[in-house]
Design a protein around this motif. Structure first.
Motif, PDB file in Angstrom:
ATOM      1  N   UNK A  99       0.828  -1.206   0.000  1.00 39.27           N
ATOM      2  CA  UNK A  99       0.000   0.000   0.000  1.00 39.27           C
ATOM      3  C   UNK A  99       0.867   1.263   0.000  1.00 39.27           C
ATOM      4  N   UNK A 100       2.073   1.158   0.578  1.00 40.22           N
ATOM      5  CA  UNK A 100       2.949   2.330   0.684  1.00 40.22           C
ATOM      6  C   UNK A 100       3.419   2.744  -0.702  1.00 40.22           C
ATOM      7  N   UNK A 101       3.145   3.978  -1.065  1.00 40.03           N
ATOM      8  CA  UNK A 101       3.583   4.517  -2.345  1.00 40.03           C
ATOM      9  C   UNK A 101       2.705   4.145  -3.518  1.00 40.03           C
ATOM     10  N   UNK A 102       1.626   3.400  -3.274  1.00 38.85           N
ATOM     11  CA  UNK A 102       0.808   2.956  -4.403  1.00 38.85           C
ATOM     12  C   UNK A 102      -0.206   3.999  -4.848  1.00 38.85           C
ATOM     13  N   UNK A 103      -0.339   5.083  -4.119  1.00 40.72           N
ATOM     14  CA  UNK A 103      -1.244   6.145  -4.535  1.00 40.72           C
ATOM     15  C   UNK A 103      -0.432   7.281  -5.133  1.00 40.72           C
ATOM     16  N   UNK A 104      -0.829   7.705  -6.311  1.00 41.15           N
ATOM     17  CA  UNK A 104      -0.129   8.779  -6.990  1.00 41.15           C
ATOM     18  C   UNK A 104      -0.849  10.090  -6.729  1.00 41.15           C
ATOM     19  N   UNK A 105      -0.167  11.079  -6.156  1.00 41.78           N
ATOM     20  CA  UNK A 105      -0.827  12.372  -5.974  1.00 41.78           C
ATOM     21  C   UNK A 105      -1.116  13.006  -7.322  1.00 41.78           C
ATOM     22  N   UNK A 106      -2.280  13.620  -7.436  1.00 33.16           N
ATOM     23  CA  UNK A 106      -2.664  14.249  -8.697  1.00 33.16           C
ATOM     24  C   UNK A 106      -3.163  15.648  -8.427  1.00 33.16           C
ATOM     25  N   UNK A 107      -3.020  16.513  -9.413  1.00 28.15           N
ATOM     26  CA  UNK A 107      -3.549  17.859  -9.274  1.00 28.15           C
ATOM     27  C   UNK A 107      -5.068  17.821  -9.383  1.00 28.15           C
ATOM     28  N   UNK A 108      -5.707  18.851  -8.843  1.00 27.02           N
ATOM     29  CA  UNK A 108      -7.171  18.916  -8.861  1.00 27.02           C
ATOM     30  C   UNK A 108      -7.618  19.353 -10.252  1.00 27.02           C
ATOM     31  N   UNK A 110      -9.644  21.114 -13.278  1.00 26.94           N
ATOM     32  CA  UNK A 110     -10.199  22.465 -13.338  1.00 26.94           C
ATOM     33  C   UNK A 110     -11.709  22.478 -13.136  1.00 26.94           C
ATOM     34  N   UNK A 111     -12.413  21.420 -13.536  1.00 25.34           N
ATOM     35  CA  UNK A 111     -13.869  21.422 -13.407  1.00 25.34           C
ATOM     36  C   UNK A 111     -14.310  21.383 -11.951  1.00 25.34           C
ATOM     37  N   UNK A 112     -13.458  20.891 -11.059  1.00 23.96           N
ATOM     38  CA  UNK A 112     -13.776  20.936  -9.626  1.00 23.96           C
ATOM     39  C   UNK A 112     -13.804  22.392  -9.166  1.00 23.96           C
ATOM     40  N   UNK A 113     -12.850  23.187  -9.650  1.00 23.45           N
ATOM     41  CA  UNK A 113     -12.834  24.603  -9.303  1.00 23.45           C
ATOM     42  C   UNK A 113     -14.076  25.309  -9.841  1.00 23.45           C
ATOM     43  N   UNK A 114     -14.507  24.959 -11.057  1.00 24.61           N
ATOM     44  CA  UNK A 114     -15.710  25.571 -11.621  1.00 24.61           C
ATOM     45  C   UNK A 114     -16.944  25.239 -10.792  1.00 24.61           C
ATOM     46  N   UNK A 115     -17.058  23.995 -10.357  1.00 22.81           N
ATOM     47  CA  UNK A 115     -18.193  23.608  -9.513  1.00 22.81           C
ATOM     48  C   UNK A 115     -18.139  24.344  -8.186  1.00 22.81           C
ATOM     49  N   UNK A 116     -16.961  24.456  -7.597  1.00 22.04           N
ATOM     50  CA  UNK A 116     -16.800  25.147  -6.326  1.00 22.04           C
ATOM     51  C   UNK A 116     -17.164  26.628  -6.456  1.00 22.04           C
ATOM     52  N   UNK A 117     -16.703  27.284  -7.510  1.00 19.27           N
ATOM     53  CA  UNK A 117     -17.031  28.699  -7.736  1.00 19.27           C
ATOM     54  C   UNK A 117     -18.535  28.865  -7.942  1.00 19.27           C
TER      55      UNK A 117
END
Length: 137
Positions: A99-108, A110-117
């Motif tokens: 499990x260690x290191x098996x998740x790759x961080x990803x950027x958010x 842009x459509x999440x920002x549009x929904x939030x706005x």
């Protein structure tokens, strides 16, 4: 007793077979001995009368660490400086999952920002219009 057909199993272009067996047979291919990438499984069969048949099955081995890349896609046209994030992690084996290191961080995205706005704008509109309604006592 009736003679059985036989199969000879080859991997890639090897001259030495991986196995020579009588049919019917269950065979376990050990891909840990193969390099990652494209390979072919070639099965040559012979029936009791001596006639031969062949079947070629292409497959891809991916035993090594998984590699995740963000910031560039295959065959992309780029210019300037391109920020790229690379993560590689092992999968463990068939008995233990790492499990260690098996998740790759990803950027958010842009459509999440549009929904939030949009949600914040709707909430502000709702609060302003609700506060503007006079309450009669």
């Amino acid at each position: 007793m009736k003679e059985k057909s036989s199969v000879t199993i080859f991997v890639d272009d090897e001259l030495k077979p991986v196995a020579e067996l009588q049919t019917p047979v269950q065979f376990e291919l050990d891909t840990t001995r193969l390099t990652d990438g494209q390979h072919t499984l070639r099965i040559v069969s012979r029936d009791p009368s001596g006639k031969e048949g062949i079947r070629i099955i292409p497959f891809e081995v991916r035993n090594g660490p998984a590699i995740a890349i963000e910031g560039i896609k295959e065959n992309a046209v780029v210019d300037g400086k391109v920020p790229i994030m690379v993560n590689a992690y092992g999968k463990g084996d068939q008995k233990n999952f790492l499990i260690i290191g098996s998740e790759t961080p990803q950027s958010i995205p842009f459509w999440i920002f549009l929904i939030l706005i949009g949600f914040v704008a709707w909430a502000a509109y709702y609060l302003i219009t609700s506060a503007a309604i006079p309450l009669d006592k």
